[in-house]
Design a protein around this motif. Sequence first.
Motif, PDB file in Angstrom:
ATOM      1  N   ALA A  57       0.833  -1.208   0.000  1.00 21.23           N
ATOM      2  CA  ALA A  57       0.000   0.000   0.000  1.00 21.23           C
ATOM      3  C   ALA A  57       0.867   1.257   0.000  1.00 21.23           C
ATOM      4  N   ARG A  58       1.938   1.253   0.779  1.00 17.20           N
ATOM      5  CA  ARG A  58       2.811   2.421   0.832  1.00 17.20           C
ATOM      6  C   ARG A  58       3.548   2.625  -0.498  1.00 17.20           C
ATOM      7  N   LEU A  59       4.034   1.528  -1.096  1.00 13.69           N
ATOM      8  CA  LEU A  59       4.734   1.660  -2.371  1.00 13.69           C
ATOM      9  C   LEU A  59       3.783   2.056  -3.493  1.00 13.69           C
ATOM     10  N   GLN A  60       2.552   1.560  -3.447  1.00 14.11           N
ATOM     11  CA  GLN A  60       1.557   1.958  -4.440  1.00 14.11           C
ATOM     12  C   GLN A  60       1.264   3.449  -4.324  1.00 14.11           C
ATOM     13  N   ALA A  92       6.284 -11.809  -5.686  1.00 16.00           N
ATOM     14  CA  ALA A  92       7.151 -12.344  -4.627  1.00 16.00           C
ATOM     15  C   ALA A  92       8.127 -11.260  -4.183  1.00 16.00           C
ATOM     16  N   ASP A  93       9.422 -11.452  -4.394  1.00 16.59           N
ATOM     17  CA  ASP A  93      10.391 -10.458  -3.943  1.00 16.59           C
ATOM     18  C   ASP A  93      10.846  -9.528  -5.068  1.00 16.59           C
ATOM     19  N   ASP A  94      10.198  -9.587  -6.228  1.00 16.59           N
ATOM     20  CA  ASP A  94      10.518  -8.694  -7.346  1.00 16.59           C
ATOM     21  C   ASP A  94       9.557  -7.511  -7.352  1.00 16.59           C
ATOM     22  N   LEU A  95      10.074  -6.317  -7.154  1.00 18.93           N
ATOM     23  CA  LEU A  95       9.281  -5.095  -7.191  1.00 18.93           C
ATOM     24  C   LEU A  95       9.527  -4.399  -8.525  1.00 18.93           C
ATOM     25  N   THR A  96       8.455  -3.964  -9.182  1.00 20.13           N
ATOM     26  CA  THR A  96       8.581  -3.324 -10.485  1.00 20.13           C
ATOM     27  C   THR A  96       7.810  -2.012 -10.488  1.00 20.13           C
ATOM     28  N   PHE A  97       8.482  -0.958 -10.947  1.00 17.79           N
ATOM     29  CA  PHE A  97       7.864   0.356 -11.155  1.00 17.79           C
ATOM     30  C   PHE A  97       8.057   0.733 -12.620  1.00 17.79           C
ATOM     31  N   SER A  98       7.080   1.393 -13.186  1.00 18.37           N
ATOM     32  CA  SER A  98       7.221   1.880 -14.564  1.00 18.37           C
ATOM     33  C   SER A  98       6.482   3.203 -14.693  1.00 18.37           C
ATOM     34  N   GLY A  99       6.948   4.024 -15.630  1.00 20.69           N
ATOM     35  CA  GLY A  99       6.317   5.315 -15.805  1.00 20.69           C
ATOM     36  C   GLY A  99       6.596   5.899 -17.177  1.00 20.69           C
ATOM     37  N   ARG A 103      12.129  11.316 -12.305  1.00 18.86           N
ATOM     38  CA  ARG A 103      12.013  11.149 -10.852  1.00 18.86           C
ATOM     39  C   ARG A 103      12.441   9.762 -10.392  1.00 18.86           C
ATOM     40  N   VAL A 104      13.243   9.074 -11.203  1.00 23.76           N
ATOM     41  CA  VAL A 104      13.680   7.720 -10.836  1.00 23.76           C
ATOM     42  C   VAL A 104      14.520   7.739  -9.560  1.00 23.76           C
ATOM     43  N   GLY A 105      15.444   8.672  -9.458  1.00 27.92           N
ATOM     44  CA  GLY A 105      16.282   8.731  -8.272  1.00 27.92           C
ATOM     45  C   GLY A 105      15.469   8.952  -7.013  1.00 27.92           C
ATOM     46  N   GLN A 106      14.486   9.861  -7.088  1.00 24.75           N
ATOM     47  CA  GLN A 106      13.626  10.115  -5.944  1.00 24.75           C
ATOM     48  C   GLN A 106      12.822   8.861  -5.579  1.00 24.75           C
ATOM     49  N   LEU A 107      12.326   8.170  -6.613  1.00 24.87           N
ATOM     50  CA  LEU A 107      11.582   6.932  -6.379  1.00 24.87           C
ATOM     51  C   LEU A 107      12.440   5.902  -5.647  1.00 24.87           C
ATOM     52  N   LEU A 108      13.675   5.731  -6.085  1.00 23.85           N
ATOM     53  CA  LEU A 108      14.539   4.727  -5.488  1.00 23.85           C
ATOM     54  C   LEU A 108      14.851   5.051  -4.025  1.00 23.85           C
ATOM     55  N   ARG A 109      15.117   6.308  -3.740  1.00 25.56           N
ATOM     56  CA  ARG A 109      15.428   6.670  -2.353  1.00 25.56           C
ATOM     57  C   ARG A 109      14.233   6.429  -1.441  1.00 25.56           C
ATOM     58  N   ARG A 110      13.063   6.845  -1.870  1.00 29.31           N
ATOM     59  CA  ARG A 110      11.887   6.665  -1.029  1.00 29.31           C
ATOM     60  C   ARG A 110      11.479   5.192  -0.913  1.00 29.31           C
ATOM     61  N   ALA A 111      11.593   4.471  -2.012  1.00 34.00           N
ATOM     62  CA  ALA A 111      11.255   3.043  -1.972  1.00 34.00           C
ATOM     63  C   ALA A 111      12.183   2.297  -1.031  1.00 34.00           C
ATOM     64  N   GLY A 150      12.786  -0.605   3.964  1.00 31.95           N
ATOM     65  CA  GLY A 150      13.515  -0.774   5.208  1.00 31.95           C
ATOM     66  C   GLY A 150      12.620  -0.666   6.423  1.00 31.95           C
ATOM     67  N   GLU A 151      11.664   0.271   6.410  1.00 35.00           N
ATOM     68  CA  GLU A 151      10.747   0.405   7.536  1.00 35.00           C
ATOM     69  C   GLU A 151       9.835  -0.809   7.678  1.00 35.00           C
ATOM     70  N   GLU A 152       9.569  -1.503   6.595  1.00 36.64           N
ATOM     71  CA  GLU A 152       8.717  -2.692   6.631  1.00 36.64           C
ATOM     72  C   GLU A 152       9.494  -3.958   6.970  1.00 36.64           C
ATOM     73  N   GLY A 153      10.775  -3.828   7.282  1.00 36.96           N
ATOM     74  CA  GLY A 153      11.546  -4.982   7.727  1.00 36.96           C
ATOM     75  C   GLY A 153      12.241  -5.757   6.638  1.00 36.96           C
ATOM     76  N   PHE A 154      12.390  -5.183   5.459  1.00 36.39           N
ATOM     77  CA  PHE A 154      13.066  -5.864   4.360  1.00 36.39           C
ATOM     78  C   PHE A 154      14.227  -5.001   3.862  1.00 36.39           C
ATOM     79  N   THR A 155      15.005  -5.567   2.954  1.00 41.43           N
ATOM     80  CA  THR A 155      16.169  -4.863   2.414  1.00 41.43           C
ATOM     81  C   THR A 155      16.208  -5.044   0.902  1.00 41.43           C
ATOM     82  N   ILE A 156      16.448  -3.969   0.179  1.00 39.48           N
ATOM     83  CA  ILE A 156      16.607  -4.060  -1.276  1.00 39.48           C
ATOM     84  C   ILE A 156      18.011  -4.537  -1.607  1.00 39.48           C
ATOM     85  N   HIS A 157      18.096  -5.540  -2.466  1.00 31.20           N
ATOM     86  CA  HIS A 157      19.392  -6.086  -2.849  1.00 31.20           C
ATOM     87  C   HIS A 157      20.176  -5.021  -3.610  1.00 31.20           C
TER      88      HIS A 157
END
Length: 529
Positions: free
Chosen positions: A320-323, A337-344, A351-359, A364-371
């Motif tokens: 919900a937060r990423l959406q 599963a563990d693959d997250l995809t954004f497109s625009g 705004r890709v850099g901003q998206l990556l930082r916020r994502a 991280g707040e949800e208890g996971f880590t981006i590879h």
Amino acid sequence: MTTRQEIYDRIRATSKDEVILEEMIRLGFWPPAGETPHDPADEVRRRAELEKQMRSLLTECNRLADADALKRRLRQERMEESRRKRQQRKEQKVADQQRRVEQHRERKRRELTYLGAGVSGGLQEDDPDESRLDGQRLPVLRTPVEVADAMGVPIGELRFLAFHRKTSRISHYRQFTVAKKTGGVRTISAPMPRLKRVQEWILHSLLENVELHEAVHGFRKGRSIVTNAEPHVGAAVVVNLDLENFFPTVTYPRVKGLFRSLGFSESVATLFALVCTEPDRKEVTVDGDTYHVATSERRLPQGAPTSPAITNILCRGMDARLQSLAVKLGFRYSRYADDLTFSGDAAANERVGQLLRRARFVVGEEGFTIHPRKTRILRPGRRQEVTGLTVNERVAVSRKDLRRFRAVLHQVEREGPAGKHWGGGDDVIASIEGYANFVAMVDPEKGRRFQARVAAIIEKHGRRQAEHQPRPRWQPRPLASETPPIVAAEQGADAPAAKPAQGGSQHTVGPDPVRRDPPPDKKPWWKFW
């Protein structure tokens, strides 16, 4: 007639004078007692009583005169009394122990009282939130006994499957490793049949009833990698992120908290969490006996049927937060599963850099880590992929992979399956049949032609496994640049080449395969769970 012995016995019992007096009264030579003013018979009787008491006192005095003998007698009496009481206590203890054993057996038949150290604290609490369970179409199960009845298994079997031990002689999972397409191995923990049946009941009766976020496409009825890729067709930019150690990150407390949040009682949530988690274990042999020793805390095993559904539910907040973040920045979002995809579109590309930082912050707040090494930014100038499918103009299988697949089919049709390989398996017949079905799922018309050719090959050669021939190992080459892909993308450079889809660079044609460069470090869509 009185004998002499009887007279002697009477004298010893009383006295000689009293016997004489009694005989004189019996024979009439002396009146009975009380008939004369001063009856000497009373005096004789009184004297006889006193003499009797004196003899008794004398006997007691003689007995008490021997102090050692008295001590021995008293000690013996105390020991006998002590033995008697000890025997009584022993018999009472045995009876109480037997009663407790019977009560414990009866209680074990009716309920779960202990499931291991550190996890049994809430087994006596049966306080479900019935309104929350009803709202999610979940059964109201208050105790583990009700769970066992609903599953149709004995409570003892459920205890056996859920019991937590750091060291055990048995393991409910069969562990094996499979080679990753990107190198290394992946450990798969496949549950044994009895545990798998229980986990499948939890999956179909509980977890599949929970509503998921609309952006989720993995391990969900009516969804697939195709539906996951469709929202991103024709985008100006596609951003692929990968969650690192997805299943191992979800530990026992998080799984238990999930079931509690669904409305189940503390005892039932504990039971479900134990059944659905397992620590990493190492086999240790001591004196010929094999032990399975836990080397980590309990977490979701990669291979259990419940693991994907649990992560889908746990990630509802993250989805919900990423959406919301994607909509705010002009992107579309989906997760498999563990693959997250954004497109625009082109505007979102800025705004890709901003998206990556916020994502990265949200994840991280949800208890996971981006590879850090599996982030890709794909623009129209190159092949854009989502879960292994091309999405530049439409959802399709990579043309490069299709050419390789046609080459393999041609060689198998002409020379037979011996010495041929496709994918990661050694059975080329099974591999090409699976890939033809995969193509049919993405492109039905093209897939039907492949399926027909594979069917002809099976009819001609059968389904026997092709003779195994060792395949060459990859020799990774040094990287030309140490600049991370994400940094290069933000600087405007082209992202690294996309990984080949299924049937990519690891596929070999013919008995003498040609060694190719290894693909980028990105998990394929068909990851084992």
